[in-house]
Structures are given as C-alpha cells and as structure tokens.
Design a protein around this motif. Structure first.
Motif, PDB file in Angstrom:
ATOM      1  N   PRO A  71      -1.782 -16.811  -4.373  1.00  0.00           N
ATOM      2  CA  PRO A  71      -0.625 -16.426  -5.180  1.00  0.00           C
ATOM      3  C   PRO A  71      -0.962 -15.475  -6.324  1.00  0.00           C
ATOM      4  CG  PRO A  71      -0.502 -18.750  -4.634  1.00  0.00           C
ATOM      5  CD  PRO A  71      -1.837 -18.271  -4.140  1.00  0.00           C
ATOM      6  N   PHE A  72      -2.096 -15.683  -6.987  1.00  0.00           N
ATOM      7  CA  PHE A  72      -2.416 -14.815  -8.128  1.00  0.00           C
ATOM      8  C   PHE A  72      -2.643 -13.371  -7.692  1.00  0.00           C
ATOM      9  CE2 PHE A  72      -6.726 -16.178  -6.902  1.00  0.00           C
ATOM     10  CZ  PHE A  72      -7.462 -15.016  -7.011  1.00  0.00           C
ATOM     11  N   ALA A  73      -3.053 -13.167  -6.430  1.00  0.00           N
ATOM     12  CA  ALA A  73      -3.252 -11.805  -5.940  1.00  0.00           C
ATOM     13  C   ALA A  73      -1.915 -11.086  -5.805  1.00  0.00           C
ATOM     14  CB  ALA A  73      -3.980 -11.831  -4.605  1.00  0.00           C
ATOM     15  N   GLY A  74      -0.937 -11.733  -5.160  1.00  0.00           N
ATOM     16  CA  GLY A  74       0.378 -11.125  -5.022  1.00  0.00           C
ATOM     17  C   GLY A  74       1.043 -10.883  -6.360  1.00  0.00           C
ATOM     18  N   GLU A  75       0.843 -11.802  -7.286  1.00  0.00           N
ATOM     19  CA  GLU A  75       1.430 -11.634  -8.620  1.00  0.00           C
ATOM     20  C   GLU A  75       0.825 -10.440  -9.347  1.00  0.00           C
ATOM     21  OE1 GLU A  75       0.584 -15.416 -10.313  1.00  0.00           O
ATOM     22  OE2 GLU A  75       2.051 -16.488  -9.059  1.00  0.00           O
ATOM     23  N   ALA A  76      -0.475 -10.254  -9.211  1.00  0.00           N
ATOM     24  CA  ALA A  76      -1.131  -9.120  -9.869  1.00  0.00           C
ATOM     25  C   ALA A  76      -0.656  -7.800  -9.286  1.00  0.00           C
ATOM     26  CB  ALA A  76      -2.649  -9.240  -9.743  1.00  0.00           C
ATOM     27  N   VAL A  77      -0.512  -7.736  -7.967  1.00  0.00           N
ATOM     28  CA  VAL A  77      -0.047  -6.511  -7.323  1.00  0.00           C
ATOM     29  C   VAL A  77       1.403  -6.226  -7.703  1.00  0.00           C
ATOM     30  CG1 VAL A  77       0.495  -5.445  -5.093  1.00  0.00           C
ATOM     31  CG2 VAL A  77      -1.679  -6.634  -5.428  1.00  0.00           C
ATOM     32  N   ALA A  78       2.236  -7.272  -7.759  1.00  0.00           N
ATOM     33  CA  ALA A  78       3.638  -7.089  -8.142  1.00  0.00           C
ATOM     34  C   ALA A  78       3.748  -6.557  -9.564  1.00  0.00           C
ATOM     35  CB  ALA A  78       4.396  -8.409  -8.003  1.00  0.00           C
ATOM     36  N   ALA A  79       2.945  -7.105 -10.465  1.00  0.00           N
ATOM     37  CA  ALA A  79       2.980  -6.647 -11.858  1.00  0.00           C
ATOM     38  C   ALA A  79       2.541  -5.192 -11.954  1.00  0.00           C
ATOM     39  CB  ALA A  79       2.079  -7.537 -12.713  1.00  0.00           C
ATOM     40  N   ALA A  80       1.507  -4.818 -11.195  1.00  0.00           N
ATOM     41  CA  ALA A  80       1.009  -3.440 -11.238  1.00  0.00           C
ATOM     42  C   ALA A  80       2.033  -2.471 -10.654  1.00  0.00           C
ATOM     43  CB  ALA A  80      -0.310  -3.338 -10.484  1.00  0.00           C
ATOM     44  N   LEU A  81       2.674  -2.848  -9.556  1.00  0.00           N
ATOM     45  CA  LEU A  81       3.697  -1.985  -8.972  1.00  0.00           C
ATOM     46  C   LEU A  81       4.876  -1.816  -9.921  1.00  0.00           C
ATOM     47  CD1 LEU A  81       3.740  -3.202  -5.248  1.00  0.00           C
ATOM     48  CD2 LEU A  81       2.929  -0.993  -6.106  1.00  0.00           C
ATOM     49  N   THR A  82       5.262  -2.891 -10.586  1.00  0.00           N
ATOM     50  CA  THR A  82       6.353  -2.799 -11.561  1.00  0.00           C
ATOM     51  C   THR A  82       5.990  -1.836 -12.676  1.00  0.00           C
ATOM     52  OG1 THR A  82       7.075  -5.055 -11.053  1.00  0.00           O
ATOM     53  CG2 THR A  82       7.789  -4.112 -13.145  1.00  0.00           C
ATOM     54  N   ASP A  83       4.737  -1.905 -13.134  1.00  0.00           N
ATOM     55  CA  ASP A  83       4.283  -0.988 -14.181  1.00  0.00           C
ATOM     56  C   ASP A  83       4.323   0.467 -13.708  1.00  0.00           C
ATOM     57  OD1 ASP A  83       3.880  -3.063 -15.914  1.00  0.00           O
ATOM     58  OD2 ASP A  83       1.707  -3.177 -15.594  1.00  0.00           O
ATOM     59  N   LEU A  84       4.139   0.688 -12.396  1.00  0.00           N
ATOM     60  CA  LEU A  84       4.208   2.041 -11.846  1.00  0.00           C
ATOM     61  C   LEU A  84       5.646   2.534 -11.710  1.00  0.00           C
ATOM     62  CD1 LEU A  84       1.540   2.014  -8.972  1.00  0.00           C
ATOM     63  CD2 LEU A  84       1.399   3.246 -11.141  1.00  0.00           C
ATOM     64  N   GLY A  85       6.600   1.607 -11.851  1.00  0.00           N
ATOM     65  CA  GLY A  85       8.002   1.986 -11.732  1.00  0.00           C
ATOM     66  C   GLY A  85       8.656   1.538 -10.445  1.00  0.00           C
ATOM     67  N   GLU A 123       0.832  -1.212   0.000  1.00  0.00           N
ATOM     68  CA  GLU A 123       0.000   0.000   0.000  1.00  0.00           C
ATOM     69  C   GLU A 123       0.861   1.254   0.000  1.00  0.00           C
ATOM     70  OE1 GLU A 123      -4.265  -1.371   1.963  1.00  0.00           O
ATOM     71  OE2 GLU A 123      -2.925  -0.061   3.104  1.00  0.00           O
ATOM     72  N   MET A 124       1.888   1.279   0.844  1.00  0.00           N
ATOM     73  CA  MET A 124       2.732   2.467   0.891  1.00  0.00           C
ATOM     74  C   MET A 124       3.606   2.592  -0.357  1.00  0.00           C
ATOM     75  SD  MET A 124       1.946   4.318   3.466  1.00  0.00           S
ATOM     76  CE  MET A 124       0.298   3.883   2.881  1.00  0.00           C
ATOM     77  N   ALA A 125       3.976   1.479  -0.974  1.00  0.00           N
ATOM     78  CA  ALA A 125       4.690   1.553  -2.259  1.00  0.00           C
ATOM     79  C   ALA A 125       3.816   2.239  -3.299  1.00  0.00           C
ATOM     80  CB  ALA A 125       5.077   0.149  -2.725  1.00  0.00           C
ATOM     81  N   THR A 126       2.529   1.907  -3.298  1.00  0.00           N
ATOM     82  CA  THR A 126       1.591   2.531  -4.234  1.00  0.00           C
ATOM     83  C   THR A 126       1.420   4.016  -3.932  1.00  0.00           C
ATOM     84  OG1 THR A 126       0.388   0.431  -4.417  1.00  0.00           O
ATOM     85  CG2 THR A 126      -0.740   2.414  -5.179  1.00  0.00           C
ATOM     86  N   ALA A 127       1.139   4.339  -2.667  1.00  0.00           N
ATOM     87  CA  ALA A 127       0.846   5.726  -2.298  1.00  0.00           C
ATOM     88  C   ALA A 127       2.042   6.643  -2.518  1.00  0.00           C
ATOM     89  CB  ALA A 127       0.396   5.789  -0.835  1.00  0.00           C
ATOM     90  N   LEU A 128       3.235   6.206  -2.093  1.00  0.00           N
ATOM     91  CA  LEU A 128       4.411   7.077  -2.232  1.00  0.00           C
ATOM     92  C   LEU A 128       4.858   7.202  -3.680  1.00  0.00           C
ATOM     93  CD1 LEU A 128       5.803   8.577   0.144  1.00  0.00           C
ATOM     94  CD2 LEU A 128       4.345   6.703   0.890  1.00  0.00           C
ATOM     95  N   THR A 129       4.698   6.134  -4.461  1.00  0.00           N
ATOM     96  CA  THR A 129       5.001   6.242  -5.891  1.00  0.00           C
ATOM     97  C   THR A 129       4.065   7.256  -6.544  1.00  0.00           C
ATOM     98  OG1 THR A 129       5.811   3.972  -6.019  1.00  0.00           O
ATOM     99  CG2 THR A 129       5.120   4.988  -8.078  1.00  0.00           C
ATOM    100  N   ASP A 130       2.794   7.235  -6.167  1.00  0.00           N
ATOM    101  CA  ASP A 130       1.837   8.214  -6.693  1.00  0.00           C
ATOM    102  C   ASP A 130       2.277   9.649  -6.396  1.00  0.00           C
ATOM    103  OD1 ASP A 130       0.168   6.272  -7.710  1.00  0.00           O
ATOM    104  OD2 ASP A 130      -1.233   6.315  -6.021  1.00  0.00           O
ATOM    105  N   LEU A 131       2.944   9.838  -5.247  1.00  0.00           N
ATOM    106  CA  LEU A 131       3.369  11.175  -4.847  1.00  0.00           C
ATOM    107  C   LEU A 131       4.731  11.561  -5.420  1.00  0.00           C
ATOM    108  CD1 LEU A 131       2.200  11.191  -1.114  1.00  0.00           C
ATOM    109  CD2 LEU A 131       1.080  12.255  -3.090  1.00  0.00           C
ATOM    110  N   GLY A 132       5.322  10.681  -6.216  1.00  0.00           N
ATOM    111  CA  GLY A 132       6.563  11.020  -6.906  1.00  0.00           C
ATOM    112  C   GLY A 132       7.824  10.399  -6.346  1.00  0.00           C
TER     113      GLY A 132
END
Length: 509
Positions: A224-238, A197-206
């Motif tokens: 497992p598919f939940a963690g994989e989906a979140v990991a892929a989305a975070l990677t896409d965010l940088g 959650e904090m990886a998402t929020a702080l990435t959003d803030l720059g």
C-alpha cells in the motif's frame, strides 16, 4: 489461389518476441533444428510497444527531476521537456518499428524464421498463413515439429465495453508508447503499472492527464505505501486521480479547439472531457485463434504448465509430452524478464530432453538412439531445470517517480500464505548516500522476514532509482540467505545501498 509448402523442424517456437527469441536460442543449443513463427515484428511487444519505448519516454523526465534536486544544477534549468527530441530518441530504441536487426540475430543464431499466423491442426503440426509477395494470395505452410512446440505468444490488452466508446478509437499501451502527436488531454482507465507509467510519461510531455481507477488505491498488487507514494507524486505533477470510480458511458462533445473530444461519465456523477482515452485495465494470455482446441486445450484459458514449462492437459494433470509454453501466455508472471527466464527454462528442457543425447532421443530403436546410460544422464540433466522463481521470487519495477521495485511476497501475501513474519521498514532519506543523490530525496525500504528461519521472502523499495536496489534483494530471496549472513555483505559508503545495513540493524543485528 493459395500456394502451400511443407517444412519440418525438431522444434517450433510460436512467437518471436523477447521470450520466443530466448527460448529458440536455448532450444537449439544441443544441435536441434529450430524454427520461429511470427506474424508481426520480430522482437515483439517489449521491443516496439512496451518495455523499451515506455522507458525511453520516462527517462528524460526522470533525468530532469534528478537534476532539479541538486543545487548548482537546478539553477541552470529554465524549461520543461521538448517532446520532439524525446519522441525521436524513443524511435531509435524501437528501431523505427523495423525488425531487420532482430531478424539478422535469428539468422546468426541458426534459427529459421517463418512469417505468418500459426494455427494447430493436430499434435506437433500447424498451418502457417501469410500474405505472399506479388499478387497478395495467401501462402500456407504446413509446419511440423518432430519433438516439441513451444508457445510464446504473449498477451493482448483487455478493452472493456464502455457504452458510447468505440473500441477502435481508444488507446491501449501500444498507441501510448508509440505516440507521435501528443494529446492535450488524456484519460487513463486503470490504476496498474501501465496506467501510472504512462500518466508520468505523458504528463512530462505536456498532456493534462486524468486517471480513473475503480480500486481504492493505485498499484493494488504492490505494498500500500508504494501506491500511495506514486499517487502523491502524480498529484504533485498535476495528474487528476479519481479512485473508487468507473467510467459508465462516453459521449462525443464535438470539437475542443481544433480536435475532437470525448466526455466520460463517471460512476460518482462527475464527467471528464479529454482528447484521448487510454484503457489500461490489464492483459490476457494470447491463446485464442491458434487452434488449441485441435490439441485438446481450452483456448479461453491460460495455459497451465508445470515448472519445466510443459503444458498440462488439465491443471495439476499430466503433461502433453510435446507442448511447452513460456511468458505471458501461461498467466504465471507477466513481465518480460520473467518470461525470458521461463523461456530459458523451456528451451533448456527441450534441448536436453530431445537433443542428440536426450532421454527421448531421435526415436526408439533407431541407429542413433542413445543407450540406457546416456538416457539416464540426460534425464537427470533436464530434470534440474525448473522455474521455481515464478513461485516466490518474481522481481518487478515500476518506472514512475518515485520508482517502485519489489521481489517476492508482499506483507499481506506472506500472511495469507500462513507465514510467521516480521516487517522491517526504513526511511531511505536517512541514508547518507541518498542525501548526496538529491537534497529532496524521499523513499522507503521494506523487508518481509520470516521469524523462524530469518530469511527474506519479500522486499519493496520506493524512491529515485529504486530499481538499482532490487537485484541484491532478489539474490537474497532466491538464495534464502539468513540475516546473520547478510550482515557480512558490507555495503559501500556513501551509497543508497547502505540501507541494507540499516535494515539489518532494525532487525536487531
């Protein structure tokens, strides 16, 4: 010198977080006098450093992502989030870290607030120490509960020792959710809910974020598919995700730009240089330094409780008869909503057991002691309150993008429990309502169903706003509703909830 006073109440609740507030209100419903002891802000972790501020930080990014998925709106968006108004809005949800409104609520509910740190001196008795006004000399209050004490002290973050890293300099979830100066770079140690959650929020803030997790996937307690989906989305965010890796030591690097920096040395031989380090490696029940040893309990262990939330002297042993606990301090389910549920159970049990018509009454043989019939009726009443949901129907939401919501058992947990199950999975993007939400909607819905009774024992949803699908699943799990009855619960069209019909079709109905 210190001043001292003595106070006595029917019930004393230690901890005025969300769990303690709910517990105290329920405990006083039959007329018992109730006091709450708190040494920090009334409202606790959830109000000021967890649920509310974290979701306030996450919502703007989610709204922006949702808008970008809708043609006609996406073309109007030309920039990224502005941190200043995001943080300002967050501050409104924490009441700027003032608890005046929550104190007013307690007073309105007829609950006495005692400020200070509580420590048991014996059964139903404690000292509460707080700085006094004026010269700052400590004020000590001896507080006694006539009938019951309920512990709702929550949990504290676990900060592992890392060579070269000053524990006083690292962030925990408190510093992350109350951030005022957004760092340019951040390393998050851990791969659980707070980490993602904090990886998402702080990435959003720059912020440039690196996640260092020793597990082979994120969200290891989820499917497992939940963690994989979140990991892929975070990677896409940088976000830079390092799995199967640990921090072995840290060294100072001097200055990077105008700010100090830390170099983290990882077990795979690589290094990461960041301004801040957030440790999100779990929490432990807050049982130390409250004098549990004075009442025969081990302060280094979670409090073992039965389903009435009465503290047990030994696991699976006899209850204390007077001490109850709810929330994180029990180690049963570490979410605010589940803790509040346990608090309602504990408060209702105490109110019914020790209230004016309680089975234990105001004292044996006293003029107001209830008669045998009243005691029998009250005993039957308070025995009905049991925290059964803690065993099989705990709901949780991870507010990442995509969201992850789940209730009950995972597939592996069900198999480990010896259940004969069937796993039913459906692509959320194939539901008509999902395509209306966003052109690029992606998600997965999964049910764990027993093959003999054909009831749902677990459900997981991954996708935008997946949290809104969860309560229907929670009701199905708690109610043990057979699939052939659920088939008659018709979902509205066109909504994402239509996935329930598709899941039942996949089950052969």
């Amino acid at each position: 010198m210190s001043a001292s006073t003595d106070q006595t109440f029917d019930v004393v609740v230690i901890g005025a977080g969300a769990v303690g507030e709910n517990t105290a209100e329920r405990a006083g419903r039959t007329g018992l006098s109730v006091a709450v002891v708190e040494d920090a802000l009334v409202g606790g972790e959830c109000s000021y450093w967890a649920c509310m501020p974290s979701k306030a930080l996450l919502r703007p990014g989610a709204a922006l992502a949702a808008a970008r998925g809708v043609p006609g709106v996406a073309e109007m968006l030309t920039g990224e989030l502005d941190p200043a108004p995001v943080l300002a809005r967050r501050d409104t949800f924490t009441s700027h870290w003032h608890d005046d409104s929550q104190v007013s609520w307690l007073e309105g509910a007829g609950i006495t607030l005692i400020r200070g740190r509580a420590r048991f001196t014996g059964p139903r008795t404690m000292t509460v120490t707080a700085p006094a006004d004026g010269d700052g000399s400590p004020l000590t209050t001896t507080v006694t509960a006539r009938h019951a004490v309920i512990l709702a002290t929550g949990s504290t973050p676990v900060v592992p020792a890392i060579d070269g890293l000053d524990p006083s300099e690292v962030w925990t979830s408190r510093e992350a959710t109350s951030v005022t100066d957004v760092p340019a770079s951040l390393a998050i140690v851990g791969g659980g809910v707070v980490a993602v959650e904090m990886a998402t929020a702080l990435t959003d803030l720059g912020t440039r974020v690196t996640v260092v997790a020793r597990g082979d996937r994120l969200l290891t307690s989820s499917e497992p598919f939940a963690g994989e989906a979140v990991a892929a989305a975070l990677t896409d965010l940088g976000v830079d995700i390092r799995l199967g890796t640990e921090v072995t030591r840290a060294t100072a690097t001097g200055e990077t730009g105008t700010r100090t920096a830390t170099r983290l040395h990882l077990s795979d031989g690589s290094t990461v240089v960041v301004e801040k380090v957030l440790v999100a490696t779990g929490r432990r029940p807050a049982t130390t330094d409250i004098g549990l040893d004075a009442v025969g309990l081990d302060p280094e262990k979670p409090l073992a409780v039965d389903d009435a939330m009465e503290v047990l002297v030994e696991p699976d042993g006899a209850g204390t008869g007077w001490l109850f606990a709810a929330g994180d301090v029990t180690g049963r389910a570490a979410t605010t909503h589940q803790g509040k549920y346990e608090g309602r159970v504990a408060g209702d049990v105490v109110a019914a057991r020790f209230g004016p018509e309680g089975a234990r009454g105001p004292g044996p043989g006293g003029p107001d002691a209830p008669d045998a019939r009243t005691r029998e009726r009250s005993a039957a009443r308070w025995s009905q309150f049991r925290a059964s949901a803690d065993h099989r129907a705990v709901p949780q939401v991870v507010f990442t993008r995509p969201e992850v919501s789940s209730v009950g058992l995972t597939e592996q947990q069900a198999r480990d429990a010896g259940l004969a199950i069937r796993t039913i999975r459906y692509d959320l993007a194939s539901v008509a309502g999902a395509s209306l939400v966003s052109d690029d909607y992606a998600g997965t819905a999964q049910l764990i169903v027993t093959t003999d009774t054909r009831v749902i024992v677990g459900a997981t949803f991954v996708g935008p706003d997946a949290a809104e699908l969860l309560h229907a699943a929670t009701i199905a799990v708690v109610g043990e509703v057979p699939l052939d009855r659920l088939w008659h619960a018709v979902p509205a069209y066109p909504t994402v909830s239509e996935v329930w019909l598709r899941l039942l079709e996949e089950a052969g109905l």
